[in-house]
Scaffold this motif. Structure first.
Motif, PDB file in Angstrom:
ATOM      1  N   ILE A  21      -2.776  34.054 -18.132  1.00  0.00           N
ATOM      2  CA  ILE A  21      -1.918  35.215 -18.382  1.00  0.00           C
ATOM      3  C   ILE A  21      -0.754  34.814 -19.272  1.00  0.00           C
ATOM      4  O   ILE A  21      -0.394  35.532 -20.215  1.00  0.00           O
ATOM      5  CB  ILE A  21      -1.437  35.847 -17.063  1.00  0.00           C
ATOM      6  N   ARG A  22      -0.169  33.655 -19.028  1.00  0.00           N
ATOM      7  CA  ARG A  22       0.930  33.155 -19.876  1.00  0.00           C
ATOM      8  C   ARG A  22       0.444  32.938 -21.314  1.00  0.00           C
ATOM      9  O   ARG A  22       1.164  33.238 -22.268  1.00  0.00           O
ATOM     10  CB  ARG A  22       1.500  31.851 -19.311  1.00  0.00           C
ATOM     11  N   ALA A  27       0.301  34.864 -26.986  1.00  0.00           N
ATOM     12  CA  ALA A  27      -0.500  35.383 -28.092  1.00  0.00           C
ATOM     13  C   ALA A  27      -0.044  36.791 -28.495  1.00  0.00           C
ATOM     14  O   ALA A  27      -0.122  37.154 -29.671  1.00  0.00           O
ATOM     15  CB  ALA A  27      -1.978  35.397 -27.713  1.00  0.00           C
ATOM     16  N   MET A  28       0.416  37.561 -27.522  1.00  0.00           N
ATOM     17  CA  MET A  28       0.864  38.928 -27.787  1.00  0.00           C
ATOM     18  C   MET A  28       2.342  39.001 -28.161  1.00  0.00           C
ATOM     19  O   MET A  28       2.842  40.065 -28.535  1.00  0.00           O
ATOM     20  CB  MET A  28       0.633  39.802 -26.543  1.00  0.00           C
ATOM     21  N   GLY A  29       3.038  37.872 -28.033  1.00  0.00           N
ATOM     22  CA  GLY A  29       4.472  37.864 -28.299  1.00  0.00           C
ATOM     23  C   GLY A  29       5.261  38.628 -27.252  1.00  0.00           C
ATOM     24  O   GLY A  29       6.308  39.200 -27.533  1.00  0.00           O
ATOM     25  N   ARG A  30       4.746  38.636 -26.045  1.00  0.00           N
ATOM     26  CA  ARG A  30       5.386  39.363 -24.948  1.00  0.00           C
ATOM     27  C   ARG A  30       5.671  38.398 -23.806  1.00  0.00           C
ATOM     28  O   ARG A  30       5.066  37.343 -23.710  1.00  0.00           O
ATOM     29  CB  ARG A  30       4.471  40.489 -24.451  1.00  0.00           C
ATOM     30  N   SER A  31       6.568  38.803 -22.934  1.00  0.00           N
ATOM     31  CA  SER A  31       6.869  37.969 -21.767  1.00  0.00           C
ATOM     32  C   SER A  31       6.811  38.765 -20.472  1.00  0.00           C
ATOM     33  O   SER A  31       7.269  38.286 -19.433  1.00  0.00           O
ATOM     34  CB  SER A  31       8.253  37.338 -21.919  1.00  0.00           C
ATOM     35  N   ASP A  32       6.222  39.959 -20.525  1.00  0.00           N
ATOM     36  CA  ASP A  32       6.260  40.832 -19.358  1.00  0.00           C
ATOM     37  C   ASP A  32       4.895  41.086 -18.717  1.00  0.00           C
ATOM     38  O   ASP A  32       4.802  41.849 -17.763  1.00  0.00           O
ATOM     39  CB  ASP A  32       6.885  42.171 -19.731  1.00  0.00           C
TER      40      ASP A  32
END
Length: 108
Positions: A21-22, A27-32
């Motif tokens: 998941i991390r 890869a998506m440039g997200r942290s949520d």
């Protein structure tokens, strides 16, 4: 099971699933993404006991099974396989109309 917190649930997670998941987050440039999954699990864990007990009290086997199915899926998405397996057993018992067994499994 009653009184489980998100912290308790996190202790049951498969580390490789969390790492994946991390990786997706990076890869998506997200942290949520992970926090979203954990939040969903926390909400489902909190909602399960009253929903499940109400369904059993009303003899609503499909409702009890659906509640267990939802939590089973949320657990497995985060790699909490053992907890997902428990909710699968609860779901199976409820679907079969075996309310006493479903309740016993939940209470264990």
């Amino acid at each position: 099971m009653p009184g489980m917190t998100a912290t308790d649930a996190l202790a049951l997670l498969d580390r490789s699933c969390i790492d994946e998941i991390r990786h997706i987050e990076r890869a998506m440039g997200r942290s949520d993404v992970l926090s979203g999954f954990v939040g969903m699990l926390e909400r489902n864990v909190a909602a399960f006991p009253p929903t499940f007990r109400d369904c059993l009290a009303r003899g609503d086997a499909p409702g009890a099974a659906r509640a267990a199915h939802t939590l089973k899926s949320a657990c497995r998405q985060l790699g909490a396989q053992a907890l997902g397996d428990l909710f699968h057993e609860i779901e199976t018992s409820a679907r079969a109309g075996n309310h006493a067994d479903a309740q016993r499994r939940f209470d264990s």
